[in-house]
Design a protein around this motif. Sequence first.
Motif, short mmCIF file in Angstrom:
data_model
loop_
_atom_site.label_atom_id
_atom_site.label_comp_id
_atom_site.label_asym_id
_atom_site.label_seq_id
_atom_site.Cartn_x
_atom_site.Cartn_y
_atom_site.Cartn_z
N MET A 1 0.86 -1.17 0.00
CA MET A 1 0.00 0.00 0.00
C MET A 1 0.91 1.23 0.00
N SER A 2 0.57 2.21 -0.81
CA SER A 2 1.34 3.46 -0.82
C SER A 2 0.36 4.63 -0.75
N LEU A 3 0.85 5.73 -0.21
CA LEU A 3 -0.02 6.89 0.01
C LEU A 3 -0.17 7.73 -1.25
N PHE A 4 0.89 7.95 -1.99
CA PHE A 4 0.82 8.79 -3.17
C PHE A 4 0.95 7.96 -4.42
N LYS A 5 0.18 8.31 -5.41
CA LYS A 5 0.11 7.53 -6.64
C LYS A 5 1.44 7.43 -7.36
N LYS A 6 2.29 8.43 -7.23
CA LYS A 6 3.54 8.44 -7.98
C LYS A 6 4.75 8.44 -7.06
N SER A 7 4.63 7.83 -5.88
CA SER A 7 5.72 7.69 -4.92
C SER A 7 6.38 9.02 -4.58
N ARG A 8 5.58 10.01 -4.29
CA ARG A 8 6.09 11.32 -3.88
C ARG A 8 5.75 11.54 -2.41
N THR A 9 6.57 12.33 -1.77
CA THR A 9 6.25 12.71 -0.39
C THR A 9 5.19 13.81 -0.44
N PRO A 10 4.48 14.01 0.66
CA PRO A 10 3.51 15.11 0.69
C PRO A 10 4.17 16.46 0.41
N GLU A 11 5.38 16.66 0.93
CA GLU A 11 6.08 17.92 0.70
C GLU A 11 6.38 18.12 -0.78
N GLU A 12 6.76 17.04 -1.48
CA GLU A 12 7.02 17.14 -2.92
C GLU A 12 5.75 17.50 -3.67
N VAL A 13 4.64 16.93 -3.26
CA VAL A 13 3.36 17.27 -3.90
C VAL A 13 3.05 18.75 -3.65
N GLY A 14 3.32 19.23 -2.44
CA GLY A 14 3.12 20.65 -2.15
C GLY A 14 3.98 21.54 -3.03
N ARG A 15 5.21 21.11 -3.27
CA ARG A 15 6.11 21.88 -4.15
C ARG A 15 5.56 21.90 -5.58
N ILE A 16 5.03 20.78 -6.01
CA ILE A 16 4.43 20.71 -7.35
C ILE A 16 3.23 21.66 -7.42
N LEU A 17 2.43 21.70 -6.37
CA LEU A 17 1.27 22.61 -6.35
C LEU A 17 1.74 24.06 -6.47
N TYR A 18 2.76 24.44 -5.69
CA TYR A 18 3.21 25.82 -5.77
C TYR A 18 3.75 26.14 -7.16
N GLU A 19 4.54 25.25 -7.73
CA GLU A 19 5.09 25.51 -9.07
C GLU A 19 3.97 25.63 -10.10
N SER A 20 2.93 24.85 -9.95
CA SER A 20 1.79 24.96 -10.87
C SER A 20 1.08 26.29 -10.70
N ILE A 21 0.94 26.74 -9.47
CA ILE A 21 0.35 28.05 -9.21
C ILE A 21 1.21 29.14 -9.84
N ARG A 22 2.50 29.08 -9.58
CA ARG A 22 3.41 30.11 -10.10
C ARG A 22 3.40 30.15 -11.62
N HIS A 23 3.46 28.98 -12.25
CA HIS A 23 3.42 28.94 -13.71
C HIS A 23 2.07 29.43 -14.23
N GLY A 24 1.00 29.08 -13.54
CA GLY A 24 -0.32 29.55 -13.93
C GLY A 24 -0.44 31.06 -13.85
N MET A 25 0.16 31.64 -12.83
CA MET A 25 0.12 33.10 -12.67
C MET A 25 0.82 33.81 -13.82
N GLU A 26 1.86 33.18 -14.36
CA GLU A 26 2.66 33.79 -15.43
C GLU A 26 2.15 33.45 -16.82
N SER A 27 1.13 32.61 -16.92
CA SER A 27 0.66 32.12 -18.21
C SER A 27 -0.63 32.84 -18.64
#
Length: 184
Positions: A1-27
């Motif tokens: 059993m694993s918690l994240f679908k792509k073997s990421r830590t919660p912190e890594e997922v949070g970093r991905i969320l921020y980067e998506s927000i930042r890129h979205g703001m600039e797009s």
Amino acid sequence: MSLFKKSRTPEEVGRILYESIRHGMESTSPLSVVGFLESLDADPDLLDEQYLGEIAIGLMFGGALAAERSAPPRVAAQIVAGMKAEFLQHLAEQGASTVQRAEWESVAAVRFLTYRQELEGYSGFEPPWRVGRRFYWSILGREDNTAMCVKIATLYLLEGREVCQRILNEEGPAILLNRGARRA
């Protein structure tokens, strides 16, 4: 059993969320700052001096709401911590000093608390207008109750939540069971 679908830590997922927000703001996406300000009919010269940081913090709050509805409280807190850490790292990359990063960390904490307080007692299917109003005021640097602008700001925050929700739906958190395992 694993918690994240792509073997990421919660912190890594949070970093991905921020980067998506930042890129979205600039797009030119729905998170585009240019599009958001145009819809508000706002002149950047008349906004709070730090309006871009305020917008990023508001969208991160939307990301926090998505994390909280997708994960247990401890995991959601780790996701949000990853988002905030990436925000601070981005500031460092932009040349912000340690003191400036600490100031932004403090601003983010105050905004998250303020937005959270505005959600107290909220229920129903109406968008959380009070949160949107506070978000709008933080961008302006002053109070203004123009109904259409409050509505636009609220819907922009909710779009940030939905962008993050889509990422969370792809990245996790989710409990994936080994389908070949025997059941007791």
